[in-house]
Motif scaffolding. Structure first.
Motif, PDB file in Angstrom:
ATOM      1  N   PRO A  21       0.846  -1.201   0.000  1.00  0.00           N
ATOM      2  CA  PRO A  21       0.000   0.000   0.000  1.00  0.00           C
ATOM      3  C   PRO A  21       0.885   1.257   0.000  1.00  0.00           C
ATOM      4  N   GLU A  22       0.429   2.296  -0.675  1.00  0.00           N
ATOM      5  CA  GLU A  22       1.180   3.551  -0.668  1.00  0.00           C
ATOM      6  C   GLU A  22       1.152   4.129   0.746  1.00  0.00           C
ATOM      7  N   PRO A  23       2.329   4.473   1.296  1.00  0.00           N
ATOM      8  CA  PRO A  23       2.352   5.028   2.656  1.00  0.00           C
ATOM      9  C   PRO A  23       1.740   6.422   2.684  1.00  0.00           C
ATOM     10  N   GLN A  24       1.266   6.805   3.842  1.00  0.00           N
ATOM     11  CA  GLN A  24       0.720   8.139   4.052  1.00  0.00           C
ATOM     12  C   GLN A  24       1.534   8.824   5.144  1.00  0.00           C
ATOM     13  N   PRO A  25       1.872  10.094   4.953  1.00  0.00           N
ATOM     14  CA  PRO A  25       2.692  10.769   5.963  1.00  0.00           C
ATOM     15  C   PRO A  25       1.907  11.037   7.240  1.00  0.00           C
ATOM     16  N   LYS A  26       2.558  10.775   8.357  1.00  0.00           N
ATOM     17  CA  LYS A  26       2.000  11.103   9.665  1.00  0.00           C
ATOM     18  C   LYS A  26       2.525  12.477  10.061  1.00  0.00           C
ATOM     19  N   ALA A  27       2.137  12.949  11.211  1.00  0.00           N
ATOM     20  CA  ALA A  27       2.631  14.236  11.705  1.00  0.00           C
ATOM     21  C   ALA A  27       4.154  14.215  11.711  1.00  0.00           C
ATOM     22  N   GLY A  28       4.754  15.266  11.164  1.00  0.00           N
ATOM     23  CA  GLY A  28       6.208  15.376  11.123  1.00  0.00           C
ATOM     24  C   GLY A  28       6.865  14.650   9.975  1.00  0.00           C
ATOM     25  N   GLN A  29       6.092  13.960   9.138  1.00  0.00           N
ATOM     26  CA  GLN A  29       6.652  13.197   8.030  1.00  0.00           C
ATOM     27  C   GLN A  29       6.298  13.812   6.678  1.00  0.00           C
ATOM     28  N   VAL A  30       7.128  13.467   5.688  1.00  0.00           N
ATOM     29  CA  VAL A  30       6.867  13.848   4.305  1.00  0.00           C
ATOM     30  C   VAL A  30       6.779  12.578   3.471  1.00  0.00           C
ATOM     31  N   LEU A  31       5.967  12.618   2.434  1.00  0.00           N
ATOM     32  CA  LEU A  31       5.852  11.524   1.481  1.00  0.00           C
ATOM     33  C   LEU A  31       6.621  11.902   0.231  1.00  0.00           C
ATOM     34  N   LEU A  32       7.565  11.045  -0.156  1.00  0.00           N
ATOM     35  CA  LEU A  32       8.373  11.295  -1.339  1.00  0.00           C
ATOM     36  C   LEU A  32       8.001  10.322  -2.441  1.00  0.00           C
ATOM     37  N   LYS A  33       7.856  10.843  -3.653  1.00  0.00           N
ATOM     38  CA  LYS A  33       7.806   9.993  -4.843  1.00  0.00           C
ATOM     39  C   LYS A  33       9.253   9.915  -5.310  1.00  0.00           C
ATOM     40  N   MET A  34       9.846   8.734  -5.195  1.00  0.00           N
ATOM     41  CA  MET A  34      11.263   8.578  -5.486  1.00  0.00           C
ATOM     42  C   MET A  34      11.521   8.738  -6.985  1.00  0.00           C
ATOM     43  N   GLY A  67      13.882  12.259  -4.123  1.00  0.00           N
ATOM     44  CA  GLY A  67      12.467  12.196  -4.415  1.00  0.00           C
ATOM     45  C   GLY A  67      11.839  13.573  -4.388  1.00  0.00           C
ATOM     46  N   GLU A  68      10.621  13.620  -4.870  1.00  0.00           N
ATOM     47  CA  GLU A  68       9.838  14.853  -4.844  1.00  0.00           C
ATOM     48  C   GLU A  68       8.818  14.743  -3.721  1.00  0.00           C
ATOM     49  N   VAL A  69       8.707  15.776  -2.918  1.00  0.00           N
ATOM     50  CA  VAL A  69       7.707  15.800  -1.849  1.00  0.00           C
ATOM     51  C   VAL A  69       6.331  15.895  -2.512  1.00  0.00           C
ATOM     52  N   VAL A  70       5.489  14.875  -2.285  1.00  0.00           N
ATOM     53  CA  VAL A  70       4.150  14.868  -2.884  1.00  0.00           C
ATOM     54  C   VAL A  70       3.042  15.036  -1.849  1.00  0.00           C
ATOM     55  N   ALA A  71       3.381  14.899  -0.570  1.00  0.00           N
ATOM     56  CA  ALA A  71       2.406  15.133   0.507  1.00  0.00           C
ATOM     57  C   ALA A  71       3.184  15.356   1.795  1.00  0.00           C
ATOM     58  N   VAL A  72       2.556  16.072   2.719  1.00  0.00           N
ATOM     59  CA  VAL A  72       3.190  16.341   4.016  1.00  0.00           C
ATOM     60  C   VAL A  72       2.195  16.071   5.132  1.00  0.00           C
ATOM     61  N   GLY A  73       2.724  15.634   6.265  1.00  0.00           N
ATOM     62  CA  GLY A  73       1.899  15.451   7.455  1.00  0.00           C
ATOM     63  C   GLY A  73       1.751  16.762   8.197  1.00  0.00           C
ATOM     64  N   ASP A  74       1.023  16.728   9.284  1.00  0.00           N
ATOM     65  CA  ASP A  74       0.812  17.920  10.112  1.00  0.00           C
ATOM     66  C   ASP A  74       2.131  18.430  10.687  1.00  0.00           C
ATOM     67  N   VAL A 119       8.140   6.780  -0.371  1.00  0.00           N
ATOM     68  CA  VAL A 119       8.791   6.595   0.916  1.00  0.00           C
ATOM     69  C   VAL A 119       8.352   7.722   1.842  1.00  0.00           C
ATOM     70  N   THR A 120       8.078   7.401   3.109  1.00  0.00           N
ATOM     71  CA  THR A 120       7.841   8.444   4.104  1.00  0.00           C
ATOM     72  C   THR A 120       9.083   8.572   4.977  1.00  0.00           C
ATOM     73  N   LEU A 121       9.489   9.812   5.216  1.00  0.00           N
ATOM     74  CA  LEU A 121      10.622  10.115   6.084  1.00  0.00           C
ATOM     75  C   LEU A 121      10.235  11.284   6.979  1.00  0.00           C
ATOM     76  N   HIS A 122      10.898  11.381   8.125  1.00  0.00           N
ATOM     77  CA  HIS A 122      10.680  12.538   8.991  1.00  0.00           C
ATOM     78  C   HIS A 122      11.225  13.773   8.276  1.00  0.00           C
ATOM     79  N   GLU A 123      10.609  14.912   8.462  1.00  0.00           N
ATOM     80  CA  GLU A 123      11.063  16.122   7.772  1.00  0.00           C
ATOM     81  C   GLU A 123      12.501  16.473   8.118  1.00  0.00           C
ATOM     82  N   ASP A 124      12.973  16.131   9.316  1.00  0.00           N
ATOM     83  CA  ASP A 124      14.365  16.392   9.675  1.00  0.00           C
ATOM     84  C   ASP A 124      15.323  15.427   8.980  1.00  0.00           C
ATOM     85  N   GLY A 125      14.792  14.365   8.400  1.00  0.00           N
ATOM     86  CA  GLY A 125      15.614  13.366   7.730  1.00  0.00           C
ATOM     87  C   GLY A 125      15.759  13.586   6.240  1.00  0.00           C
ATOM     88  N   VAL A 126      15.398  14.771   5.758  1.00  0.00           N
ATOM     89  CA  VAL A 126      15.580  15.097   4.335  1.00  0.00           C
ATOM     90  C   VAL A 126      16.303  16.430   4.197  1.00  0.00           C
TER      91      VAL A 126
END
Length: 156
Positions: A21-34, A67-74, A119-126
């Motif tokens: 399943p495509e991951p969804q960003p949680k609070a503090g995370q970003v969703l990247l299309k690699m 990757g390109e940021v395609v969605a962001v969490g809260d 891929v979802t990563l924490h915003e501090d991890g990009v």
């Protein structure tokens, strides 16, 4: 989404392309299309089981990619949708001395890596990617460039 998984430690030929399943960003995370990934020697050793890491199977390999940021969490303030970013190798090693706890955040080893469509990563991890670099060029930087910088500034 498509994702490559290592179900054994028998090398690159043993990687399996699967659907997740495509991951969804949680609070503090970003969703990247690699958009690009690079293969480090460490990645090869990891999928061969020769790196010494004790990741659980299956795992998603590879640590370096763009990757390109395609969605962001809260609560996201450092990046926005449309930004081109690279993940940092150890997601929680943002400053200070290395520690065993920080090593538990290594992409493509201790935690799933970037060899996936999303891929979802924490915003501090990009980190933002310089505009003058192609995706492929920028994807080769996280491990190699930081290792070289460390050798010059810390050990050099």
């Amino acid at each position: 989404m498509k994702v490559w998984e290592a179900h054994s430690k028998e090398g690159l030929d043993a990687l399996t392309l699967v659907e997740r399943p495509e991951p969804q960003p949680k609070a503090g995370q970003v969703l990247l299309k690699m958009r690009a990934a690079s293969l480090n020697y460490r990645d090869l050793l990891t999928v061969k089981g020769a790196y010494g890491s004790k990741q659980k199977l299956p795992f998603v390999p590879f640590s370096d990619g763009v990757g390109e940021v395609v969605a962001v969490g809260d609560g996201i303030t450092r990046v926005k949708v449309g930004d081109r970013v690279a993940g940092i190798f150890m997601q929680t090693w943002l400053e200070g001395e290395f520690s065993a706890d920080k090593s538990k955040s290594a992409l493509g080893g201790a935690i799933d890596g970037i060899l996936a469509e999303y891929v979802t990563l924490h915003e501090d991890g990009v980190v933002h990617v310089p505009e003058h670099l192609s995706d492929e060029e920028a994807a080769s930087l996280p491990c190699a460039a930081v290792t070289a910088w460390n050798a010059l500034t810390t050990d050099g």
